[in-house]
Motif scaffolding. Structure first.
Motif, PDB file in Angstrom:
ATOM      1  N   ALA A  97       9.120 116.561 -23.538  1.00  0.00           N
ATOM      2  CA  ALA A  97      10.443 116.919 -23.977  1.00  0.00           C
ATOM      3  C   ALA A  97      11.635 116.756 -23.141  1.00  0.00           C
ATOM      4  CB  ALA A  97      10.479 118.085 -24.920  1.00  0.00           C
ATOM      5  N   GLU A  98      12.011 117.146 -22.137  1.00  0.00           N
ATOM      6  CA  GLU A  98      12.328 117.631 -20.987  1.00  0.00           C
ATOM      7  C   GLU A  98      12.859 116.235 -20.131  1.00  0.00           C
ATOM      8  OE1 GLU A  98      13.387 119.614 -16.896  1.00  0.00           O
ATOM      9  OE2 GLU A  98      12.275 120.774 -18.549  1.00  0.00           O
ATOM     10  N   LYS A  99      11.644 115.596 -20.314  1.00  0.00           N
ATOM     11  CA  LYS A  99      12.131 114.449 -19.751  1.00  0.00           C
ATOM     12  C   LYS A  99      13.087 113.682 -20.915  1.00  0.00           C
ATOM     13  CE  LYS A  99      10.199 110.814 -16.750  1.00  0.00           C
ATOM     14  NZ  LYS A  99      10.887 110.863 -15.473  1.00  0.00           N
ATOM     15  N   LEU A 100      12.444 112.819 -21.424  1.00  0.00           N
ATOM     16  CA  LEU A 100      12.335 112.669 -22.637  1.00  0.00           C
ATOM     17  C   LEU A 100      14.156 112.994 -23.434  1.00  0.00           C
ATOM     18  CD1 LEU A 100       9.385 112.318 -25.019  1.00  0.00           C
ATOM     19  CD2 LEU A 100      11.045 110.026 -23.738  1.00  0.00           C
ATOM     20  N   SER A 101      14.886 114.159 -22.171  1.00  0.00           N
ATOM     21  CA  SER A 101      16.110 114.515 -23.283  1.00  0.00           C
ATOM     22  C   SER A 101      16.032 115.454 -24.484  1.00  0.00           C
ATOM     23  CB  SER A 101      17.163 113.182 -22.768  1.00  0.00           C
ATOM     24  OG  SER A 101      17.019 112.843 -21.142  1.00  0.00           O
ATOM     25  N   ILE A 102      15.538 115.565 -24.253  1.00  0.00           N
ATOM     26  CA  ILE A 102      14.826 116.355 -26.203  1.00  0.00           C
ATOM     27  C   ILE A 102      15.306 117.474 -26.114  1.00  0.00           C
ATOM     28  CG2 ILE A 102      13.265 116.179 -28.069  1.00  0.00           C
ATOM     29  CD1 ILE A 102      11.597 114.343 -27.334  1.00  0.00           C
ATOM     30  N   THR A 103      16.468 118.230 -26.964  1.00  0.00           N
ATOM     31  CA  THR A 103      17.183 119.916 -26.870  1.00  0.00           C
ATOM     32  C   THR A 103      15.787 120.656 -27.072  1.00  0.00           C
ATOM     33  OG1 THR A 103      19.224 119.224 -26.766  1.00  0.00           O
ATOM     34  CG2 THR A 103      18.702 121.059 -27.345  1.00  0.00           C
ATOM     35  N   SER A 104      15.222 121.315 -26.698  1.00  0.00           N
ATOM     36  CA  SER A 104      14.109 122.314 -27.282  1.00  0.00           C
ATOM     37  C   SER A 104      13.905 123.939 -26.448  1.00  0.00           C
ATOM     38  CB  SER A 104      12.646 121.835 -27.228  1.00  0.00           C
ATOM     39  OG  SER A 104      12.194 121.933 -25.551  1.00  0.00           O
ATOM     40  N   SER A 105      13.772 124.618 -26.974  1.00  0.00           N
ATOM     41  CA  SER A 105      13.953 125.697 -26.529  1.00  0.00           C
ATOM     42  C   SER A 105      11.894 126.189 -27.165  1.00  0.00           C
ATOM     43  CB  SER A 105      14.578 126.775 -27.856  1.00  0.00           C
ATOM     44  OG  SER A 105      14.310 128.353 -28.070  1.00  0.00           O
ATOM     45  N   LYS A 106      11.867 127.726 -25.996  1.00  0.00           N
ATOM     46  CA  LYS A 106      10.530 128.459 -25.291  1.00  0.00           C
ATOM     47  C   LYS A 106      10.188 128.762 -26.922  1.00  0.00           C
ATOM     48  CE  LYS A 106      12.015 129.560 -20.713  1.00  0.00           C
ATOM     49  NZ  LYS A 106      12.010 130.259 -19.835  1.00  0.00           N
ATOM     50  N   ARG A 107      11.328 129.157 -27.594  1.00  0.00           N
ATOM     51  CA  ARG A 107      10.713 129.891 -28.997  1.00  0.00           C
ATOM     52  C   ARG A 107       9.802 128.428 -29.960  1.00  0.00           C
ATOM     53  NH1 ARG A 107      15.898 132.515 -31.533  1.00  0.00           N
ATOM     54  NH2 ARG A 107      16.667 131.081 -30.289  1.00  0.00           N
ATOM     55  N   HIS A 108      10.049 127.622 -29.491  1.00  0.00           N
ATOM     56  CA  HIS A 108       9.768 126.245 -30.547  1.00  0.00           C
ATOM     57  C   HIS A 108       7.760 126.576 -29.845  1.00  0.00           C
ATOM     58  CE1 HIS A 108      13.137 123.972 -30.626  1.00  0.00           C
ATOM     59  NE2 HIS A 108      13.237 124.527 -31.347  1.00  0.00           N
ATOM     60  N   ASN A 109       6.830 125.934 -31.155  1.00  0.00           N
ATOM     61  CA  ASN A 109       5.775 126.283 -30.803  1.00  0.00           C
ATOM     62  C   ASN A 109       5.212 124.602 -30.445  1.00  0.00           C
ATOM     63  OD1 ASN A 109       5.947 124.560 -33.452  1.00  0.00           O
ATOM     64  ND2 ASN A 109       4.687 127.008 -34.793  1.00  0.00           N
ATOM     65  N   ILE A 110       4.018 124.749 -30.893  1.00  0.00           N
ATOM     66  CA  ILE A 110       3.173 123.562 -30.013  1.00  0.00           C
ATOM     67  C   ILE A 110       3.642 122.110 -31.007  1.00  0.00           C
ATOM     68  CG2 ILE A 110       1.237 122.021 -29.551  1.00  0.00           C
ATOM     69  CD1 ILE A 110       0.232 124.659 -27.784  1.00  0.00           C
ATOM     70  N   GLU A 111       3.574 122.378 -32.175  1.00  0.00           N
ATOM     71  CA  GLU A 111       3.560 121.719 -33.144  1.00  0.00           C
ATOM     72  C   GLU A 111       4.929 120.907 -33.719  1.00  0.00           C
ATOM     73  OE1 GLU A 111       1.354 119.330 -35.162  1.00  0.00           O
ATOM     74  OE2 GLU A 111      -0.176 121.383 -34.185  1.00  0.00           O
ATOM     75  N   THR A 112       6.089 121.751 -33.542  1.00  0.00           N
ATOM     76  CA  THR A 112       7.400 121.702 -33.972  1.00  0.00           C
ATOM     77  C   THR A 112       7.348 120.751 -32.130  1.00  0.00           C
ATOM     78  OG1 THR A 112       7.839 123.947 -34.137  1.00  0.00           O
ATOM     79  CG2 THR A 112       9.637 122.725 -33.693  1.00  0.00           C
ATOM     80  N   LEU A 113       7.064 120.731 -30.948  1.00  0.00           N
ATOM     81  CA  LEU A 113       7.251 119.901 -30.245  1.00  0.00           C
ATOM     82  C   LEU A 113       6.877 118.725 -30.341  1.00  0.00           C
ATOM     83  CD1 LEU A 113       6.985 122.838 -27.036  1.00  0.00           C
ATOM     84  CD2 LEU A 113       8.706 121.878 -27.864  1.00  0.00           C
ATOM     85  N   ARG A 114       5.434 118.722 -30.799  1.00  0.00           N
ATOM     86  CA  ARG A 114       5.377 117.442 -31.193  1.00  0.00           C
ATOM     87  C   ARG A 114       6.153 116.708 -32.321  1.00  0.00           C
ATOM     88  NH1 ARG A 114      -1.259 119.585 -31.567  1.00  0.00           N
ATOM     89  NH2 ARG A 114      -1.449 119.780 -29.898  1.00  0.00           N
ATOM     90  N   HIS A 115       6.117 117.054 -33.102  1.00  0.00           N
ATOM     91  CA  HIS A 115       7.118 116.504 -34.323  1.00  0.00           C
ATOM     92  C   HIS A 115       8.607 116.086 -33.944  1.00  0.00           C
ATOM     93  CE1 HIS A 115       9.250 116.276 -37.932  1.00  0.00           C
ATOM     94  NE2 HIS A 115       9.902 116.334 -37.484  1.00  0.00           N
ATOM     95  N   PHE A 116       8.934 116.778 -33.016  1.00  0.00           N
ATOM     96  CA  PHE A 116      10.227 116.158 -31.997  1.00  0.00           C
ATOM     97  C   PHE A 116      10.479 115.502 -30.840  1.00  0.00           C
ATOM     98  CE2 PHE A 116      12.320 121.124 -32.022  1.00  0.00           C
ATOM     99  CZ  PHE A 116      12.800 120.973 -33.175  1.00  0.00           C
ATOM    100  N   ILE A 117       9.223 115.645 -30.706  1.00  0.00           N
ATOM    101  CA  ILE A 117       8.771 113.910 -29.877  1.00  0.00           C
ATOM    102  C   ILE A 117       8.422 112.537 -30.736  1.00  0.00           C
ATOM    103  CG2 ILE A 117       6.787 112.882 -28.342  1.00  0.00           C
ATOM    104  CD1 ILE A 117       7.080 115.923 -26.615  1.00  0.00           C
ATOM    105  N   VAL A 118       7.074 112.593 -31.797  1.00  0.00           N
ATOM    106  CA  VAL A 118       7.715 112.364 -32.265  1.00  0.00           C
ATOM    107  C   VAL A 118       9.153 111.273 -33.714  1.00  0.00           C
ATOM    108  CG1 VAL A 118       5.662 110.793 -34.807  1.00  0.00           C
ATOM    109  CG2 VAL A 118       5.381 112.394 -33.190  1.00  0.00           C
TER     110      VAL A 118
END
Length: 137
Positions: A97-118
């Protein structure tokens, strides 16, 4: 180094070499080296955590991997993120997510991070469609 530590290391080496059946040792080492070069980069930085040293494995995220992911549809990409061992951990998904410049937080879970990337790749495809339509007119 203590003899018990050497025994543990040699046992691990034996388990790895058992996977290669009866091929010469140099060929087995060459295959291991080429696999390590292609798939993952082992980061040998150790971190002290609760008194024990930990070795972190990080996946190399390069432009070719991002291009490959951009070529997948949403379902394929989600399956790729779920099935690829390099993206099983939250830390690896945060790294992507960081490499793709997606704003994320340490509080996000794995499913949320996958959703952000998709969603990131879906938006990129939509932007490309709009751009192509604008240029066609």
């Amino acid at each position: 180094m203590k003899s018990s530590e050497i025994v543990i290391i040699l046992k691990k080496c034996a388990k790895i070499l058992e996977l290669f059946d009866d091929i010469p040792l140099t060929e087995a080492l060459d295959k291991l080296y080429s696999l390590a070069q292609k798939n993952t980069k082992i980061d040998l930085r150790t971190e002290e955590q609760n008194g024990t040293a930990k070795i972190e494995k990080t996946c190399t995220i390069d432009d070719a991997l991002i291009e490959q992911m951009a070529g997948m549809n949403s379902e394929e990409l989600l399956l790729f993120l779920q099935d690829t061992t390099a993206f099983k951990s939250k830390a690896e998904l945060m790294n992507l997510a960081e490499k793709l410049s997606i704003t994320s937080s340490k509080r996000h879970n794995i499913e949320t991070l996958r959703h952000f990337i998709v969603t990131y790749f879906e938006r990129g495809r939509m932007d490309q469609i709009f751009k192509n339509e604008r240029n066609a007119e």
